[in-house]
Write an enzyme that holds these catalytic residues in place. Sequence first.
Site, PDB file in Angstrom:
ATOM      1  N   CYS A   1     -12.221   4.555 -29.367  1.00  0.00           N
ATOM      2  CA  CYS A   1     -13.520   5.201 -29.569  1.00  0.00           C
ATOM      3  C   CYS A   1     -14.290   5.294 -28.256  1.00  0.00           C
ATOM      4  O   CYS A   1     -15.296   4.600 -28.066  1.00  0.00           O
ATOM      5  CB  CYS A   1     -14.303   4.451 -30.631  1.00  0.00           C
ATOM      6  SG  CYS A   1     -13.391   4.433 -32.170  1.00  0.00           S
TER       7      CYS A   1
ATOM      8  N   GLU B   1       3.660  -6.954   1.454  1.00  0.00           N
ATOM      9  CA  GLU B   1       3.147  -7.182   0.095  1.00  0.00           C
ATOM     10  C   GLU B   1       3.172  -5.916  -0.739  1.00  0.00           C
ATOM     11  O   GLU B   1       2.146  -5.487  -1.277  1.00  0.00           O
ATOM     12  CB  GLU B   1       1.697  -7.672   0.163  1.00  0.00           C
ATOM     13  CG  GLU B   1       1.473  -8.927   0.959  1.00  0.00           C
ATOM     14  CD  GLU B   1      -0.011  -9.248   1.134  1.00  0.00           C
ATOM     15  OE1 GLU B   1      -0.845  -8.326   1.041  1.00  0.00           O
ATOM     16  OE2 GLU B   1      -0.326 -10.405   1.355  1.00  0.00           O
ATOM     17  N   PRO B   2       4.323  -5.273  -0.882  1.00  0.00           N
ATOM     18  CA  PRO B   2       4.339  -4.060  -1.689  1.00  0.00           C
ATOM     19  C   PRO B   2       4.141  -4.389  -3.166  1.00  0.00           C
ATOM     20  O   PRO B   2       4.644  -5.401  -3.657  1.00  0.00           O
ATOM     21  CB  PRO B   2       5.741  -3.487  -1.444  1.00  0.00           C
ATOM     22  CG  PRO B   2       6.574  -4.655  -1.066  1.00  0.00           C
ATOM     23  CD  PRO B   2       5.666  -5.642  -0.395  1.00  0.00           C
ATOM     24  N   GLY B   3       3.401  -3.558  -3.840  1.00  0.00           N
ATOM     25  CA  GLY B   3       3.238  -3.687  -5.287  1.00  0.00           C
ATOM     26  C   GLY B   3       3.732  -2.410  -5.941  1.00  0.00           C
ATOM     27  O   GLY B   3       4.864  -2.298  -6.395  1.00  0.00           O
TER      28      GLY B   3
ATOM     29  N   TYR C   1      -9.125   5.792 -12.463  1.00  0.00           N
ATOM     30  CA  TYR C   1      -8.927   6.364 -11.125  1.00  0.00           C
ATOM     31  C   TYR C   1      -8.708   7.866 -11.163  1.00  0.00           C
ATOM     32  O   TYR C   1      -8.281   8.439 -10.149  1.00  0.00           O
ATOM     33  CB  TYR C   1      -7.686   5.765 -10.449  1.00  0.00           C
ATOM     34  CG  TYR C   1      -7.584   4.271 -10.387  1.00  0.00           C
ATOM     35  CD1 TYR C   1      -8.524   3.507  -9.699  1.00  0.00           C
ATOM     36  CD2 TYR C   1      -6.514   3.621 -10.976  1.00  0.00           C
ATOM     37  CE1 TYR C   1      -8.400   2.131  -9.614  1.00  0.00           C
ATOM     38  CE2 TYR C   1      -6.379   2.239 -10.888  1.00  0.00           C
ATOM     39  CZ  TYR C   1      -7.322   1.505 -10.204  1.00  0.00           C
ATOM     40  OH  TYR C   1      -7.178   0.147 -10.118  1.00  0.00           O
TER      41      TYR C   1
ATOM     42  N   ARG D   1      -5.286   3.778 -16.027  1.00  0.00           N
ATOM     43  CA  ARG D   1      -5.349   4.469 -14.735  1.00  0.00           C
ATOM     44  C   ARG D   1      -5.943   5.885 -14.799  1.00  0.00           C
ATOM     45  O   ARG D   1      -6.756   6.231 -13.953  1.00  0.00           O
ATOM     46  CB  ARG D   1      -3.968   4.500 -14.059  1.00  0.00           C
ATOM     47  CG  ARG D   1      -3.435   3.078 -13.751  1.00  0.00           C
ATOM     48  CD  ARG D   1      -2.186   3.098 -12.883  1.00  0.00           C
ATOM     49  NE  ARG D   1      -2.479   3.591 -11.561  1.00  0.00           N
ATOM     50  CZ  ARG D   1      -2.246   4.813 -11.145  1.00  0.00           C
ATOM     51  NH1 ARG D   1      -1.656   5.693 -11.935  1.00  0.00           N
ATOM     52  NH2 ARG D   1      -2.586   5.180  -9.941  1.00  0.00           N
TER      53      ARG D   1
ATOM     54  N   GLY E   1       0.755  -1.243   0.000  1.00  0.00           N
ATOM     55  CA  GLY E   1       0.000   0.000   0.000  1.00  0.00           C
ATOM     56  C   GLY E   1       0.788   1.298   0.000  1.00  0.00           C
ATOM     57  O   GLY E   1       0.207   2.366  -0.199  1.00  0.00           O
TER      58      GLY E   1
ATOM     59  N   TYR F   1       0.228  -1.316 -12.177  1.00  0.00           N
ATOM     60  CA  TYR F   1      -1.180  -1.276 -12.592  1.00  0.00           C
ATOM     61  C   TYR F   1      -1.311  -0.609 -13.957  1.00  0.00           C
ATOM     62  O   TYR F   1      -2.238   0.148 -14.210  1.00  0.00           O
ATOM     63  CB  TYR F   1      -2.037  -0.573 -11.527  1.00  0.00           C
ATOM     64  CG  TYR F   1      -1.865  -1.198 -10.169  1.00  0.00           C
ATOM     65  CD1 TYR F   1      -2.437  -2.447  -9.893  1.00  0.00           C
ATOM     66  CD2 TYR F   1      -1.099  -0.590  -9.178  1.00  0.00           C
ATOM     67  CE1 TYR F   1      -2.249  -3.058  -8.660  1.00  0.00           C
ATOM     68  CE2 TYR F   1      -0.903  -1.200  -7.945  1.00  0.00           C
ATOM     69  CZ  TYR F   1      -1.482  -2.425  -7.699  1.00  0.00           C
ATOM     70  OH  TYR F   1      -1.295  -3.029  -6.484  1.00  0.00           O
TER      71      TYR F   1
HETATM   72  C1  LIG Z   1      -3.168  -4.852  -4.260  1.00  0.00           C
HETATM   73  C2  LIG Z   1      -2.696  -5.524  -3.049  1.00  0.00           C
HETATM   74  C3  LIG Z   1      -1.403  -5.294  -2.559  1.00  0.00           C
HETATM   75  C4  LIG Z   1      -0.452  -4.312  -3.180  1.00  0.00           C
HETATM   76  O1  LIG Z   1      -0.845  -3.009  -3.017  1.00  0.00           O
HETATM   77  P1  LIG Z   1       0.134  -1.805  -3.451  1.00  0.00           P
HETATM   78  O2  LIG Z   1      -0.642  -0.601  -3.141  1.00  0.00           O
HETATM   79  O3  LIG Z   1       0.387  -1.966  -4.897  1.00  0.00           O
HETATM   80  O4  LIG Z   1       1.364  -1.924  -2.643  1.00  0.00           O
HETATM   81  C5  LIG Z   1      -1.002  -6.000  -1.459  1.00  0.00           C
HETATM   82  N1  LIG Z   1      -1.812  -6.891  -0.835  1.00  0.00           N
HETATM   83  C6  LIG Z   1      -3.056  -7.132  -1.289  1.00  0.00           C
HETATM   84  C7  LIG Z   1      -3.890  -8.126  -0.582  1.00  0.00           C
HETATM   85  C8  LIG Z   1      -3.546  -6.468  -2.393  1.00  0.00           C
HETATM   86  O5  LIG Z   1      -4.784  -6.697  -2.815  1.00  0.00           O
END
Ligand SMILES: *Cc1c(COP(=O)(O)O)cnc(C)c1O
Length: 422
Positions: free
Chosen positions: A342, A273-275, A316, A312, A239, A371
Site C-alpha cells: 500500500c 571490497e567488491p559487493g 534509487y 532498489r 564499487g 542490495y
Molecule cells: C558498500 C561498500 C562496498 C561495496 O560496494 P559495491 O559497490 O557493492 O562494490 C565496499 N566498501 C565499503 C566501505 C562499502 O560501504
Amino acid sequence: MHDFRFKKGKLYCEDVSIEALAEKVGTPLYVYSHNTLRRHFLAYQKAFAKVPHLIAFAMKANANLAILRLFAKEGGGIDIVSEGELHRALAAGVDPKKMVFAGVGKTRKEMQAALRAGILMFNVESAQELTALDEVAKSLGTKAPVALRVNPDINPKTHPYISTGLKKSKFGIEITRAVEQYQLASRLSNIEVVGIHSHIGSQLTQIKPFVDALKRIGKLIEELRGRGMEIKYWDIGGGLGITYDAEKPPLPKELAAAILPLLKESGCTIILEPGRSLVGNAGALITRVIYTKEGETKNFVIVDAGMNDLIRPSLYEAYHEIVPVVKKKRRNATVDVVGPICESGDFLAQERTLPQVAPEELLAVLSAGAYSFSMASNYNARPRSAEVLVHGDKYATIRERESMDDLIRGERIPEFLDFGQS
Ligand SMILES: *Cc1c(COP(=O)(O)O)cnc(C)c1O
C-alpha cells in the site's frame, strides 16, 4: 555475464528450470547461480594475482551464509559494517583475519566484539571513533589494527545515494586532514596503524574516478611513510558497477590494468571490497503475476513481489530488466510492474515495454543478487521470501521463506492491555 538463460523458450538458472523451482519453492523467490558467483570471484583473483591481495566481499550486498561460505572457500575475506555482519561472517566460517570493519557509527560494543574476534583491521572514519577504539582496545588489553578511511574528494559519477567519496559525504576523513588524523592515531597507545582505506561509491561505470582517487591515496601513503608510519594494507574499496540495462562497466581485469602499476609500486597488500560486481548479476527475483489492470492512462501488472522484497527501483530509481519466464508469441504493452504494498512508490518497473502477460504467469526480475534480498523488509507484514542457490542441475534452499509466526516473533502484549483491564 550470468547463468540465467533461455532454453527452448524457458528460463533456466544453470541447468535448473525456473518454472520448476517456483512450483516447488513458491514465489516471490530469490535464485542465485553458484557458477556465476564463483566465476565473478575468480575474475578478481586472477586480475589481481600479481600483487598480494585479499578480496573482502562487501557483505551488505548479500549476506546469506551460503554465499559468504562460497567466497570463503575460494580464499575470500569479508567487509563487515556491523556486529550483526560480524556474527554472520563468523557463522559462515570466515577467517576473522580476513575481515575488515567499515562504517561511520561503530559502537563500543561492536568494537569489542570485533576485537575479541581478532579481525584484520578497522577502517576508522573519524577522530572520535579513533579515540573510542583506543579506549576499548585498552580495556581489553589489546591493540586495535587500524586503517583510516580517507575521503579523496572524487566524484564517482553515480547516483547521489551511492556516492561516498565527496567532500560533503558523511564517510571517511577528508584527505586534507588525513595526515593530522594519522598522527593522532599513532600517538594512541592501543591503536596500531596498519593501513589506509578509501571507497568512493557504488555502481561505478568508469575507471577514471578510481584512478584519480588512488593516485591521491598513493601520494598520501608516501607522505605517511615519510613520517614514519607503517602502511601495510591498502584497501581500495569496492564499487565496480554491473550491467542492469545498457551500462558497460569495466571488468576487474580492466580495472586492474589501470591501477596495478600504482598498487605494485606501493609494496602494500591490496584489499578489495567488491559487493555488487560479485553478486549483482548472479541473482534474480522470481515473481508471479497476480492480476493485470488496464486503466485509461496506465496499465498495471500486479505481481506478488513488492518493494519490501526489492526496494532498489523505489529507493534509487534503479532499473532491473524483467522477462517472462516462459517465452510466447504475443504483443508488447507498456506497463508499470507493481507490488501488492500500500504505497504508490511500490513498483519494480515503470513505463516498461513488456510482452503482454497474464495472471499466474512468472516473471524474472534480473540482476537482483545485490542490495536486493539484503534490503528486504517485512513491511505490510509480508514474510521475506526464500532464497535458493543453484549449482548445475541441483539446487539448495539457502534461506527458508519466513512463516507467519516469524512475523510476530519477539513481540509481547503487556498485562495492562489484557482484555477486561482498565
Ligand atoms: C558498500 C561498500 C562496498 C561495496 O560496494 P559495491 O559497490 O557493492 O562494490 C565496499 N566498501 C565499503 C566501505 C562499502 O560501504
